[in-house]
Design an enzyme around this catalytic site. Structure first.
Site, short mmCIF file in Angstrom:
data_model
loop_
_atom_site.label_atom_id
_atom_site.label_comp_id
_atom_site.label_asym_id
_atom_site.label_seq_id
_atom_site.Cartn_x
_atom_site.Cartn_y
_atom_site.Cartn_z
N SER A 32 -24.88 2.51 -23.13
CA SER A 32 -25.66 3.19 -22.09
C SER A 32 -27.14 2.84 -22.18
CB SER A 32 -25.48 4.71 -22.19
OG SER A 32 -25.79 5.15 -23.51
N HIS A 165 -28.50 24.41 21.17
CA HIS A 165 -27.51 23.47 21.69
C HIS A 165 -28.18 22.22 22.30
CE1 HIS A 165 -24.81 26.93 21.28
NE2 HIS A 165 -25.76 27.60 21.90
N SER A 286 -38.59 -4.87 15.50
CA SER A 286 -37.30 -5.54 15.58
C SER A 286 -37.53 -7.04 15.52
CB SER A 286 -36.61 -5.15 16.88
OG SER A 286 -35.66 -6.14 17.23
N LYS A 292 -40.07 -3.10 20.32
CA LYS A 292 -39.59 -1.98 19.51
C LYS A 292 -40.54 -1.55 18.40
CE LYS A 292 -35.39 -1.05 19.33
NZ LYS A 292 -34.67 0.13 19.75
N ASN A 294 -39.58 1.07 15.42
CA ASN A 294 -38.48 1.91 14.95
C ASN A 294 -38.91 2.87 13.85
OD1 ASN A 294 -36.75 0.49 16.68
ND2 ASN A 294 -36.40 -1.08 15.11
N GLU A 299 -35.29 7.51 9.39
CA GLU A 299 -33.88 7.09 9.43
C GLU A 299 -33.35 6.84 8.02
OE1 GLU A 299 -33.40 3.81 12.16
OE2 GLU A 299 -34.10 5.01 13.86
N GLN A 331 -21.50 10.63 -20.62
CA GLN A 331 -22.48 9.55 -20.56
C GLN A 331 -22.75 9.15 -19.10
OE1 GLN A 331 -22.73 6.57 -23.72
NE2 GLN A 331 -22.05 5.08 -22.22
N LYS A 334 -25.99 10.39 -16.38
CA LYS A 334 -27.41 10.02 -16.29
C LYS A 334 -27.77 9.26 -15.02
CE LYS A 334 -27.30 10.12 -21.15
NZ LYS A 334 -25.86 10.46 -20.96
N1 ARG Z 1 -24.79 7.87 -25.10
C1 ARG Z 1 -24.09 9.07 -25.29
C2 ARG Z 1 -24.17 9.92 -24.01
O1 ARG Z 1 -24.91 9.61 -23.18
C3 ARG Z 1 -24.68 9.84 -26.42
C4 ARG Z 1 -23.72 10.77 -27.07
C5 ARG Z 1 -22.70 10.01 -27.77
N2 ARG Z 1 -21.84 10.85 -28.53
C6 ARG Z 1 -20.63 10.45 -28.94
N3 ARG Z 1 -19.95 11.29 -29.61
N4 ARG Z 1 -20.16 9.27 -28.66
O2 ARG Z 1 -23.48 10.87 -23.85
#
Ligand code: ARG
Length: 465
Positions: A32, A165, A286, A292, A294, A299, A331, A334
């Site tokens: 990650s 309406h 455009s 145009k 826009n 949007e 994980q 995030k």
């Molecule tokens: N990178 C992991 C997460 O975002 C950290 C926690 C990892 N914990 C584990 N027991 N593998 O959740």
């Protein structure tokens, strides 16, 4: 090489018991660090609070703490300067920093993780990060509200058709219309502030899931990190992400409101309606149609609401099937959270600026108002005040509208004689209520569209900021 290092499959912090390393694909799949490095400074902050607590409780010694602090100061400088060497082999932000710390300060770095797990560590990091994000978003909402209030103040008495309406219903002022969005944004701030309280609770001390055997002081860590409380159950603390979901729901509502406003801006700017113009810097042309201009920004904001709703759905789905306690599913919390914060931040920043770049065209609003019998309700109210029951008044005015429609004119253009055929109660004072200004001024109570009330509402809103 010791025997232990020899057997370590891939040299990971946890790989002592593994007999073969993970494949490159699995390594990339499970890592990650390429997104959670965004938590780095909050991770360091959490680690320092943990280390200070460990030293205070004599779980590590003063020298260890000094080493950890020195190492973290350097790591923070490296990260800020962009020279920190992030390594996919070290999986996530936590292990990357811990490994670098150990390289810099030796055994003290290896002692930092005493009484802690990545499970309570990551939950703490996200909460710290999100709390700061909420503080920023609150400031942006405030700026957005200020920009709307400035525009509303200039147009506290500018008449426009109010719609139901999508049909002309009754006159309102443009300022009053904008204040509706101010109210929405004010509630958005309340929701953020309320959510912040529950974000601001400390998971650290929960360790992997059951707590720790070391004599920790969680309140001391909470105090250093300015958390309002500690999470009271270790299993819950490491596993639930409801605080992130709650934030995402509040964020989704912000985007609902922005998207509704966008929809109006787009139609108001359409040449067929022409109520406003948006400054060129928020529009694009455009590539084929030279005429145009826009409204791309509104949007896009309307479109981007979709990804914020999607992120909310993603997090709800991520959470719903998880047994206690921590699972690696988490994980995945995030990226949607980061994306929501980024989308909201950019959108609010742009909208505060865009609101100041709106040019209002009062003539277009006034001429639209003439087309929909917008003062019909005022005529009905007039008859009620002269003693007619409301249902009968409604009926009489409906007939008057029908007649004006046939003649191709507004109610105010009917002669007194004509009007009296619908009710003998109508007198020449009727023309005062059939004007737009009369209609607006008559709605003179809290929440009403009378210019005096709009100005008072603006004052109250400013005072509440
Ligand atoms: N990178 C992991 C997460 O975002 C950290 C926690 C990892 N914990 C584990 N027991 N593998 O959740």
């Amino acid at each position: 090489m010791t025997e232990q290092q020899n057997n370590n499959a891939g040299g990971k912090a946890w790989s002592g018991r593994f007999s073969e390393p993970v494949s490159d694909l699995v390594k990339r799949y499970t890592a990650s660090v390429y997104f959670d490095k965004r938590l780095a400074l909050h991770d360091i902050r959490g680690s320092l609070a943990h280390a200070r607590m460990l030293a205070k409780q004599q779980i590590i010694n003063a020298q260890d703490l000094a080493d950890i602090e020195r190492g973290m100061t350097q790591i923070e400088a490296e990260i800020t300067a962009g020279t920190f060497a992030w390594n996919l082999d070290d999986e996530d932000v936590h292990l990357n920093i811990e490994k670098r710390l150990t390289a810099l300060v030796g055994d003290a770095g290896k002692r930092l993780h005493t009484g802690r797990s990545r499970n309570d560590q990551v939950a703490t990091d996200i909460r710290l990060w999100l709390r700061d994000a909420i503080t920023d978003i609150d400031a942006l909402l405030r700026n957005y509200i200020l920009a709307l209030l400035d525009l509303a103040e200039q147009h506290a008495a500018t008449p426009m058709p109010g719609f139901t309406h999508l049909q002309v219903a009754q006159p309102v002022t443009f300022g009053h219309h904008l204040l509706a969005y101010v109210e929405m944004a004010k509630r958005d701030r309340e929701r953020m502030a309320d959510c912040r309280k529950r974000v601001s609770r400390l998971p650290l001390g929960s360790a992997a899931l059951a707590g720790t055997t070391f004599p920790i002081d969680r309140a001391y860590v909470a105090q250093q990190l300015e958390f309002e409380a500690v999470c009271e159950n270790s299993l819950d603390a490491v596993s639930d992400r409801d605080f992130a979901i709650e934030f995402s729901a509040a964020a989704a509502l912000v985007m609902v409101h922005v998207s509704r406003f966008s929809e109006e801006l787009i139609s108001w700017m359409s040449p067929r309606i022409g109520f406003i113009d948006i400054a060129d810097r928020f529009c694009t042309g455009s590539s084929i149609m030279p005429q145009k201009k826009n409204p791309d920004v509104p949007e896009l904001a309307r479109g981007k609401s979709g990804r914020v709703f999607g992120n909310l759905m993603g997090l709800l789905t991520l959470m719903k099937g998880q047994p206690l306690a921590y699972n690696k599913d988490n994980q995945e919390d995030k990226e949607p959270l980061f994306d929501t914060v980024d989308t909201l931040t950019d959108t609010l920043r742009i909208f505060a600026d865009m609101a100041t770049g709106i040019t209002v065209k009062p003539e277009a609003m006034a001429s639209a108002l003439k087309q929909g019998f917008a003062t019909a309700t005022d005529l009905a109210d007039y008859l009620v005040k002269k003693g007619l029951p409301f249902r009968d008044a409604h009926e009489a005015v409906a007939l008057a509208v029908r007649s004006a429609e046939k003649k191709g004119c507004d109610l105010a253009n009917l002669s007194l004689q004509d009007l009296q055929t619908f009710s003998p109660l109508i007198d020449k004072d009727v023309f005062a209520v059939l004007t737009v200004e009369g209609s607006l001024a008559a709605r003179n109570h809290i929440g009403g569209t009378a210019p005096a009330q709009v100005r008072a509402a603006i004052q109250r809103a400013r005072a509440s900021l």
